[in-house]
Motif scaffolding. Structure first.
Motif, PDB file in Angstrom:
ATOM      1  N   TYR A  38      29.583 -22.276   1.223  1.00 13.02           N
ATOM      2  CA  TYR A  38      29.709 -22.874  -0.044  1.00 13.02           C
ATOM      3  C   TYR A  38      30.380 -24.371   0.065  1.00 13.02           C
ATOM      4  CZ  TYR A  38      28.493 -18.320  -1.555  1.00 13.02           C
ATOM      5  OH  TYR A  38      27.948 -16.936  -1.671  1.00 13.02           O
ATOM      6  N   TYR A  39      31.492 -24.297   1.087  1.00  9.67           N
ATOM      7  CA  TYR A  39      32.079 -25.314   1.048  1.00  9.67           C
ATOM      8  C   TYR A  39      31.389 -26.682   1.864  1.00  9.67           C
ATOM      9  CZ  TYR A  39      36.776 -23.636   0.002  1.00  9.67           C
ATOM     10  OH  TYR A  39      37.971 -23.029  -0.773  1.00  9.67           O
ATOM     11  N   ARG A  78      33.174 -17.997   3.063  1.00 12.55           N
ATOM     12  CA  ARG A  78      33.261 -19.142   2.167  1.00 12.55           C
ATOM     13  C   ARG A  78      32.826 -20.559   2.688  1.00 12.55           C
ATOM     14  NH1 ARG A  78      38.990 -16.658   0.667  1.00 12.55           N
ATOM     15  NH2 ARG A  78      38.174 -15.085  -0.684  1.00 12.55           N
ATOM     16  N   ASN A 121      33.647 -14.858  -3.112  1.00 17.08           N
ATOM     17  CA  ASN A 121      33.843 -16.165  -2.049  1.00 17.08           C
ATOM     18  C   ASN A 121      33.467 -17.378  -2.824  1.00 17.08           C
ATOM     19  OD1 ASN A 121      34.318 -14.664   0.484  1.00 17.08           O
ATOM     20  ND2 ASN A 121      32.189 -13.889   0.051  1.00 17.08           N
ATOM     21  N   TRP A 157      42.636 -20.649   1.565  1.00 13.35           N
ATOM     22  CA  TRP A 157      41.469 -20.186   0.857  1.00 13.35           C
ATOM     23  C   TRP A 157      40.206 -19.889   1.737  1.00 13.35           C
ATOM     24  CZ3 TRP A 157      41.540 -16.485  -2.671  1.00 13.35           C
ATOM     25  CH2 TRP A 157      40.202 -16.169  -3.318  1.00 13.35           C
ATOM     26  N   TRP A 158      40.175 -20.879   2.617  1.00 17.76           N
ATOM     27  CA  TRP A 158      38.906 -20.962   3.588  1.00 17.76           C
ATOM     28  C   TRP A 158      38.810 -19.885   4.344  1.00 17.76           C
ATOM     29  CZ3 TRP A 158      37.797 -20.620   8.782  1.00 17.76           C
ATOM     30  CH2 TRP A 158      36.376 -21.165   9.000  1.00 17.76           C
TER      31      TRP A 158
END
Length: 330
Positions: A315-316, A312, A253, A307-308
């Motif tokens: 982190y974004y 994750r 992730n 990819w989201w």
């Protein structure tokens, strides 16, 4: 580039009014030009061709306690506004000057009869949402230390905070460079020219790249282009330097494939971010650099990042609140 910490709690009525009057609503230069030295007014017009600029000021303080700090401030330095236990706003100092008449006109006087006459204009302003505790931890401050008065950080502290936030200098009056001094510094440098990466870090990066790119080609998570592996890197969603050991080991992730054809740099410098749900978020500051705006329009605008996912998102979120060039708070 040095970093200046400017306490400005918007919970205080007078501070909030000043912020709304001269930051959220930039000052029209020609309205107050008669209160400025002609040279300062001309410099402001050159630096801000649209005719207005966000401005702030610092009072001398009792026994001129702030003056020595103010004299350290230079065009090109960054200023961070703090209040309510967080960093919430920042920008590059474009110009500094002193004008008691203009400060009086903009902000009147404080209870002691002084005004915020040491003034500066800001360019490249953006909003942040960074707990002050994170700054304390990063700079190894006392856990109870607060930003009580304006302060200019040391070069080491400034470098550390710049690394956290990936600060890019905005338009500012260039400081003169002493070429002889620069050449002497280079000639006299006896520090280490090369640093070897630790084996553990190399192993982690190799494992990360293998996981993200098992074959010879892959897809950039941001623009979606299918590219040879030579044009893709394993980009940390949250900066590796600020990841815990557990986050560094979260190989599934913590990173994404990003292309070296522009997407990695745009994400790293905060011109794009990934919103909850995966939509590409474009910084309003991207429009100030035509080449950046053109790349985003051609390859990123309107895209949703596959990819989201919820794992994750933390982190974004870190990237959105530390690196993304967000709009200043209103």
């Amino acid at each position: 580039m040095r970093i200046v910490m400017q306490p400005a709690s918007r919970a205080k009525k007078v501070v909030n009014k000043h912020y709304l009057d001269t930051i959220a609503n930039p000052v029209v230069i020609d309205t107050y030009a008669h209160l400025l030295d002609a040279q300062v007014a001309d410099q402001l017009r050159t630096l801000f061709p649209d005719g207005s600029a966000p401005m702030w000021g610092v009072a001398p303080g009792k026994r001129d306690v702030n003056v020595s700090k103010i004299k350290k401030m230079r065009p090109g330095d960054w200023v961070f506004f703090t209040g309510e236990s967080k960093v919430y706003f920042g920008g590059t100092i474009a110009l500094t000057w002193r004008s008691q008449p203009m400060a009086n006109e903009l902000w009147a006087a404080d209870g002691d009869g002084s005004t915020w006459e040491y003034m500066y204009a800001l360019s490249g302003t953006q909003g942040f949402d960074i707990p002050i505790q994170e700054v304390r931890d990063l700079l190894d401050w006392n856990p109870k230390r607060n930003v009580m008065g304006i302060s200019v950080l040391s070069e080491d502290e400034s470098d550390s905070l710049q690394t956290l936030l990936t600060l890019d200098p905005a338009t500012a009056k260039a400081s003169p460079v002493d070429l002889q001094e620069e050449e002497a510094a280079i000639a006299g440098f006896d520090g280490e020219l090369e640093r070897k990466a630790q084996r553990a870090q190399r192993g982690e990066q190799a494992a990360l790249k293998r996981r993200l790119l098992p074959g010879n080609a892959g897809e950039c998570a941001l623009c979606g282009r299918e590219l040879p592996g030579a044009f893709l890197i394993g980009a940390h969603i949250k900066k590796r330097a600020f990841c815990s050991d557990g986050e560094k080991r979260d190989l599934a992730n913590i990173a994404m494939l990003a292309c070296t054809l522009g997407c990695d740099a745009l994400y790293e410098h905060g011109y794009v971010a990934v919103a909850p749900g995966g939509a590409i978020q474009v910084s309003p500051l991207a429009s100030t650099i035509p080449e950046v705006a053109a790349h985003i329009q051609a390859h990123l605008a309107g895209r949703t990042v596959a990819w989201w996912n919820p794992s994750r998102e933390p982190y974004y979120h870190w990237h959105r609140t530390r690196t993304f060039k967000d709009v200043p708070p209103s």
